[in-house]
Design a protein around this motif. Structure first.
Motif, PDB file in Angstrom:
ATOM      1  N   ASN A  42      70.688  17.546  94.852  1.00  0.00           N
ATOM      2  CA  ASN A  42      71.422  16.568  95.652  1.00  0.00           C
ATOM      3  C   ASN A  42      72.829  17.074  95.919  1.00  0.00           C
ATOM      4  O   ASN A  42      73.628  17.214  94.982  1.00  0.00           O
ATOM      5  N   GLU A  43      73.119  17.359  97.190  1.00  0.00           N
ATOM      6  CA  GLU A  43      74.454  17.745  97.653  1.00  0.00           C
ATOM      7  C   GLU A  43      75.089  18.866  96.847  1.00  0.00           C
ATOM      8  O   GLU A  43      76.309  18.912  96.680  1.00  0.00           O
ATOM      9  N   ARG A  44      74.261  19.764  96.313  1.00  0.00           N
ATOM     10  CA  ARG A  44      74.720  20.902  95.518  1.00  0.00           C
ATOM     11  C   ARG A  44      75.552  20.488  94.308  1.00  0.00           C
ATOM     12  O   ARG A  44      76.308  21.275  93.748  1.00  0.00           O
ATOM     13  N   LYS A  45      75.406  19.234  93.871  1.00  0.00           N
ATOM     14  CA  LYS A  45      76.168  18.730  92.729  1.00  0.00           C
ATOM     15  C   LYS A  45      75.282  18.257  91.584  1.00  0.00           C
ATOM     16  O   LYS A  45      75.724  18.246  90.449  1.00  0.00           O
ATOM     17  N   GLN A  46      74.054  17.843  91.893  1.00  0.00           N
ATOM     18  CA  GLN A  46      73.143  17.341  90.868  1.00  0.00           C
ATOM     19  C   GLN A  46      71.788  18.007  91.040  1.00  0.00           C
ATOM     20  O   GLN A  46      71.180  17.921  92.102  1.00  0.00           O
ATOM     21  N   LEU A  47      71.326  18.658  89.988  1.00  0.00           N
ATOM     22  CA  LEU A  47      70.037  19.345  90.002  1.00  0.00           C
ATOM     23  C   LEU A  47      69.158  18.770  88.909  1.00  0.00           C
ATOM     24  O   LEU A  47      69.592  18.640  87.764  1.00  0.00           O
ATOM     25  N   THR A  48      67.919  18.425  89.274  1.00  0.00           N
ATOM     26  CA  THR A  48      66.927  18.001  88.292  1.00  0.00           C
ATOM     27  C   THR A  48      65.756  18.963  88.390  1.00  0.00           C
ATOM     28  O   THR A  48      65.261  19.240  89.485  1.00  0.00           O
ATOM     29  N   VAL A  49      65.329  19.501  87.249  1.00  0.00           N
ATOM     30  CA  VAL A  49      64.236  20.463  87.184  1.00  0.00           C
ATOM     31  C   VAL A  49      63.192  19.930  86.217  1.00  0.00           C
ATOM     32  O   VAL A  49      63.539  19.502  85.112  1.00  0.00           O
ATOM     33  N   THR A  50      61.915  19.961  86.608  1.00  0.00           N
ATOM     34  CA  THR A  50      60.830  19.635  85.688  1.00  0.00           C
ATOM     35  C   THR A  50      59.999  20.894  85.477  1.00  0.00           C
ATOM     36  O   THR A  50      60.096  21.852  86.241  1.00  0.00           O
ATOM     37  N   GLY A  51      59.179  20.880  84.437  1.00  0.00           N
ATOM     38  CA  GLY A  51      58.373  22.048  84.115  1.00  0.00           C
ATOM     39  C   GLY A  51      59.137  23.089  83.327  1.00  0.00           C
ATOM     40  O   GLY A  51      58.754  24.255  83.275  1.00  0.00           O
TER      41      GLY A  51
END
Length: 89
Positions: A14-23
């Motif tokens: 999101n907007e290069r400010k929030q990253l969520t990664v699964t796996g």
């Protein structure tokens, strides 16, 4: 022996400010400039500034990173070729 559970690998930025990664199977290292994590599809390197590891959930292998994200890089897996196989061509 317990069967290892596999989670789908997904990235949400999101907007290069929030990253969520699964796996994510393991967070190898993290600091303000980089987060390195093993995923179901290889090693992921997140580069940026002022990075903070906000969430680390073992169930689902979920990791959240906040900060100024400048790059998402997958490292190529190293081949498991033995010295003998390299010498024999």
């Amino acid at each position: 022996m317990a069967e290892q559970e596999f989670w789908p690998h997904k990235l949400t930025l999101n907007e290069r400010k929030q990253l969520t990664v699964t796996g994510v199977t393991e967070v190898v290292s993290f600091d303000e400039a980089a987060v390195i994590a093993h995923t179901e599809l290889g090693t992921l390197v997140v580069q940026g500034k002022d990075l903070q590891l906000k969430t680390l959930l073992p169930e689902g292998g979920q990791v959240s990173v906040e900060g100024s994200i400048s790059a998402l890089i997958y490292e190529e897996p190293r081949s498991a070729v033995s010295l003998w196989q390299r010498l024999m061509g």
